[in-house]
Design an enzyme around this catalytic site. Structure first.
Site, PDB file in Angstrom:
ATOM      1  N   ARG A 234      37.497  45.905  41.354  1.00  0.00           N
ATOM      2  CA  ARG A 234      36.514  46.170  42.391  1.00  0.00           C
ATOM      3  C   ARG A 234      37.211  47.027  43.441  1.00  0.00           C
ATOM      4  O   ARG A 234      38.396  46.817  43.734  1.00  0.00           O
ATOM      5  CB  ARG A 234      36.010  44.877  43.037  1.00  0.00           C
ATOM      6  CG  ARG A 234      35.056  44.059  42.172  1.00  0.00           C
ATOM      7  CD  ARG A 234      33.692  44.730  41.999  1.00  0.00           C
ATOM      8  NE  ARG A 234      32.752  43.913  41.247  1.00  0.00           N
ATOM      9  CZ  ARG A 234      32.495  44.052  39.950  1.00  0.00           C
ATOM     10  NH1 ARG A 234      33.120  44.984  39.247  1.00  0.00           N
ATOM     11  NH2 ARG A 234      31.601  43.291  39.343  1.00  0.00           N
ATOM     12  N   GLU A 263      30.062  51.804  47.305  1.00  0.00           N
ATOM     13  CA  GLU A 263      29.362  52.335  46.126  1.00  0.00           C
ATOM     14  C   GLU A 263      27.862  52.324  46.402  1.00  0.00           C
ATOM     15  O   GLU A 263      27.369  51.363  46.990  1.00  0.00           O
ATOM     16  CB  GLU A 263      29.667  51.486  44.887  1.00  0.00           C
ATOM     17  CG  GLU A 263      31.147  51.504  44.510  1.00  0.00           C
ATOM     18  CD  GLU A 263      31.452  50.704  43.237  1.00  0.00           C
ATOM     19  OE1 GLU A 263      30.494  50.309  42.540  1.00  0.00           O
ATOM     20  OE2 GLU A 263      32.629  50.489  42.948  1.00  0.00           O
ATOM     21  N   HIS A 281      31.818  53.844  38.403  1.00  0.00           N
ATOM     22  CA  HIS A 281      31.659  52.427  38.011  1.00  0.00           C
ATOM     23  C   HIS A 281      30.979  52.312  36.633  1.00  0.00           C
ATOM     24  O   HIS A 281      29.867  51.774  36.530  1.00  0.00           O
ATOM     25  CB  HIS A 281      30.869  51.651  39.074  1.00  0.00           C
ATOM     26  CG  HIS A 281      31.127  50.172  39.006  1.00  0.00           C
ATOM     27  ND1 HIS A 281      31.121  49.354  40.097  1.00  0.00           N
ATOM     28  CD2 HIS A 281      31.401  49.356  37.945  1.00  0.00           C
ATOM     29  CE1 HIS A 281      31.369  48.107  39.730  1.00  0.00           C
ATOM     30  NE2 HIS A 281      31.551  48.080  38.411  1.00  0.00           N
TER      31      HIS A 281
HETATM   32  P1  NAP Z   1      38.839  36.913  34.109  1.00  0.00           P
HETATM   33  O1  NAP Z   1      38.943  36.674  32.649  1.00  0.00           O
HETATM   34  O2  NAP Z   1      38.380  35.834  34.995  1.00  0.00           O
HETATM   35  O3  NAP Z   1      40.274  37.441  34.599  1.00  0.00           O
HETATM   36  C1  NAP Z   1      40.657  37.561  35.924  1.00  0.00           C
HETATM   37  C2  NAP Z   1      42.152  37.408  36.029  1.00  0.00           C
HETATM   38  O4  NAP Z   1      42.562  37.689  37.363  1.00  0.00           O
HETATM   39  C3  NAP Z   1      42.669  36.005  35.687  1.00  0.00           C
HETATM   40  O5  NAP Z   1      43.720  36.119  34.781  1.00  0.00           O
HETATM   41  C4  NAP Z   1      43.165  35.480  37.016  1.00  0.00           C
HETATM   42  O6  NAP Z   1      44.309  34.657  36.874  1.00  0.00           O
HETATM   43  C5  NAP Z   1      43.565  36.734  37.715  1.00  0.00           C
HETATM   44  N1  NAP Z   1      43.615  36.597  39.163  1.00  0.00           N
HETATM   45  C6  NAP Z   1      42.664  36.115  39.997  1.00  0.00           C
HETATM   46  N2  NAP Z   1      43.101  36.165  41.264  1.00  0.00           N
HETATM   47  C7  NAP Z   1      44.349  36.693  41.224  1.00  0.00           C
HETATM   48  C8  NAP Z   1      45.315  36.989  42.206  1.00  0.00           C
HETATM   49  N3  NAP Z   1      45.089  36.740  43.510  1.00  0.00           N
HETATM   50  N4  NAP Z   1      46.490  37.542  41.809  1.00  0.00           N
HETATM   51  C9  NAP Z   1      46.734  37.772  40.504  1.00  0.00           C
HETATM   52  N5  NAP Z   1      45.856  37.499  39.524  1.00  0.00           N
HETATM   53  C10 NAP Z   1      44.669  36.970  39.893  1.00  0.00           C
HETATM   54  O7  NAP Z   1      37.873  38.136  34.405  1.00  0.00           O
HETATM   55  P2  NAP Z   1      37.640  39.477  33.540  1.00  0.00           P
HETATM   56  O8  NAP Z   1      36.476  39.300  32.655  1.00  0.00           O
HETATM   57  O9  NAP Z   1      38.945  39.923  32.982  1.00  0.00           O
HETATM   58  O10 NAP Z   1      37.178  40.468  34.719  1.00  0.00           O
HETATM   59  C11 NAP Z   1      38.029  40.716  35.820  1.00  0.00           C
HETATM   60  C12 NAP Z   1      37.289  41.480  36.895  1.00  0.00           C
HETATM   61  O11 NAP Z   1      37.064  42.814  36.446  1.00  0.00           O
HETATM   62  C13 NAP Z   1      35.872  40.967  37.210  1.00  0.00           C
HETATM   63  O12 NAP Z   1      35.918  39.916  38.163  1.00  0.00           O
HETATM   64  C14 NAP Z   1      35.160  42.188  37.722  1.00  0.00           C
HETATM   65  O13 NAP Z   1      35.223  42.249  39.138  1.00  0.00           O
HETATM   66  C15 NAP Z   1      35.943  43.345  37.131  1.00  0.00           C
HETATM   67  N6  NAP Z   1      35.119  44.084  36.161  1.00  0.00           N
HETATM   68  C16 NAP Z   1      34.858  45.399  36.393  1.00  0.00           C
HETATM   69  C17 NAP Z   1      34.085  46.105  35.508  1.00  0.00           C
HETATM   70  C18 NAP Z   1      33.789  47.548  35.747  1.00  0.00           C
HETATM   71  O14 NAP Z   1      32.704  47.994  35.410  1.00  0.00           O
HETATM   72  N7  NAP Z   1      34.719  48.305  36.292  1.00  0.00           N
HETATM   73  C19 NAP Z   1      33.567  45.494  34.360  1.00  0.00           C
HETATM   74  C20 NAP Z   1      33.873  44.142  34.142  1.00  0.00           C
HETATM   75  C21 NAP Z   1      34.641  43.444  35.062  1.00  0.00           C
HETATM   76  P3  NAP Z   1      44.224  33.151  36.264  1.00  0.00           P
HETATM   77  O15 NAP Z   1      43.703  33.290  34.861  1.00  0.00           O
HETATM   78  O16 NAP Z   1      45.626  32.729  36.289  1.00  0.00           O
HETATM   79  O17 NAP Z   1      43.297  32.411  37.160  1.00  0.00           O
END
Ligand code: NAP
Length: 321
Positions: A234, A263, A281
């Site tokens: 984000r 955005e 995005h």
């Molecule tokens: P996810 O499986 O929940 O993974 C998020 C990861 O971030 C987890 O491993 C978590 O660690 C880690 N994390 C959270 N807070 C942290 C911090 N302060 N420092 C270091 N690591 C931290 O989610 P995902 O499906 O991979 O998606 C991640 C994010 O990508 C979404 O929340 C969304 O905002 C973004 N996204 C963007 C797009 C786009 O169109 N660009 C598309 C999809 C998603 P733990 O596992 O140890 O808790």
């Protein structure tokens, strides 16, 4: 009696018809229409993506049971407020993981090989002789990949880097990931060490108060001057003004961005930087994946309103509490 559903943003016609079989459906095309739609009577379900929905937008809503988001990230919803009101929030994780990881890899490759810059240069008719080192990029294969947030998408990027490009993987996350360490030989680092060691830094954490401006001036200064930053998480996770400075001053080599502090973005100092690759995005924006996300969100909404259990609930406690 049928419950009422409001669609914010776009949904394919056949999915609207599917919803209409069970619910009274209204589709909105602009956020300014929401207040009138909520004032018109009880709205039991909302489905869509990308709109800011919190107390100011939802205070007038009566009867609201569920907000079904066509996204995995849910930072645009005020979760505390939804919890307070007992409104369930559902999302669409997993089904967009590989597609978003593809984009992360694309941004790394595109920034490293200066694809956008050289595409523009060639179209302007500049290719008249041999290319000197001033047009060279940098390798991706074999370079060290640093993943900030080794969750679903982070791991999918790490797999691409490790198995496809022979990249050693470093990561930082809230918790250690022994299985991924085993599978990918990934090594845990604290954030500062990762920033200092990685050639490619990919940001994939959810936006929260803890991750807002996680990468600022200090963190950019820790990166190698040859390093490339990719943000597909984000926008507010990276301090954009600090990034502009770092790219302008050659503090880092290049960056690839899918997400921005504001955005949509139609004007920005970012656009003047040749060492920035930017896309609007589009992490999950393929025909196939957006379709599956929409179907899943429709199913989540149906299940929530028809007394079944949705597949993905952000705050399941509101159903039991
Ligand atoms: P996810 O499986 O929940 O993974 C998020 C990861 O971030 C987890 O491993 C978590 O660690 C880690 N994390 C959270 N807070 C942290 C911090 N302060 N420092 C270091 N690591 C931290 O989610 P995902 O499906 O991979 O998606 C991640 C994010 O990508 C979404 O929340 C969304 O905002 C973004 N996204 C963007 C797009 C786009 O169109 N660009 C598309 C999809 C998603 P733990 O596992 O140890 O808790």
């Amino acid at each position: 009696m049928k419950k009422n559903v409001v669609i914010f943003n776009r949904l394919a016609q056949d999915l609207i018809e599917r919803l209409a079989a069970n619910f009274n459906v209204v589709q909105l095309s602009a956020a300014s229409e929401l207040a009138d739609a909520l004032a018109a009577g009880p709205v039991h379900g909302l489905i869509g993506a990308g709109w800011q929905l919190g107390r100011p937008q939802l205070a007038a809503a009566s009867g609201l049971e569920v907000v079904s988001s066509i996204s995995v990230g849910y930072d645009n919803y005020d979760l505390d407020y939804l919890n307070e009101r007992g409104v369930l929030l559902t999302n669409t994780p997993d089904v967009l993981t590989e597609t978003t990881a593809d984009l992360g890899m694309t941004l790394m490759l595109t920034a490293a090989r200066r694809i956008v810059e050289l595409d523009g240069w060639m179209r302007e008719g500049n290719w008249r002789g041999g290319l000197g080192p001033e047009y060279f990029g940098c390798d991706v294969h074999g370079k060290t990949l640093g993943i900030i947030g080794l969750g679903n998408i982070g791991a999918a990027i790490a797999r691409r880097g490790h198995f496809g490009f022979g990249m050693p993987v470093l990561y930082t996350s809230n918790s250690r990931k022994p299985e991924l360490e085993q599978e990918l030989g990934a090594e845990f680092r604290d954030l500062d060490d990762l920033l200092g060691e990685a050639d490619f830094v990919c940001v994939v954490v959810p936006l929260s108060e803890r991750t807002r401006k996680l990468i600022g001036q200090r963190e950019l200064a820790l990166m190698k001057s040859s390093a490339i930053l990719v943000n597909i998480a984000r926008g507010p996770v990276v301090d954009e003004a600090a990034l502009v400075e770092a790219l302008r001053d050659g503090q880092i080599r290049a960056a690839g961005l899918d997400v921005y502090e504001q955005e949509p973005l139609s004007e920005s100092p970012l656009f003047a930087l040749p060492n920035l690759v930017c896309v609007p995005h589009i992490g999950s924006a393929t025909h196939e994946t957006r379709r599956v996300m929409a179907e899943l969100a429709v199913q989540n909404l149906e299940r929530a309103l028809l007394g079944q259990t949705p597949r993905h609930m952000v705050n399941p406690q509101v159903r039991t509490g």
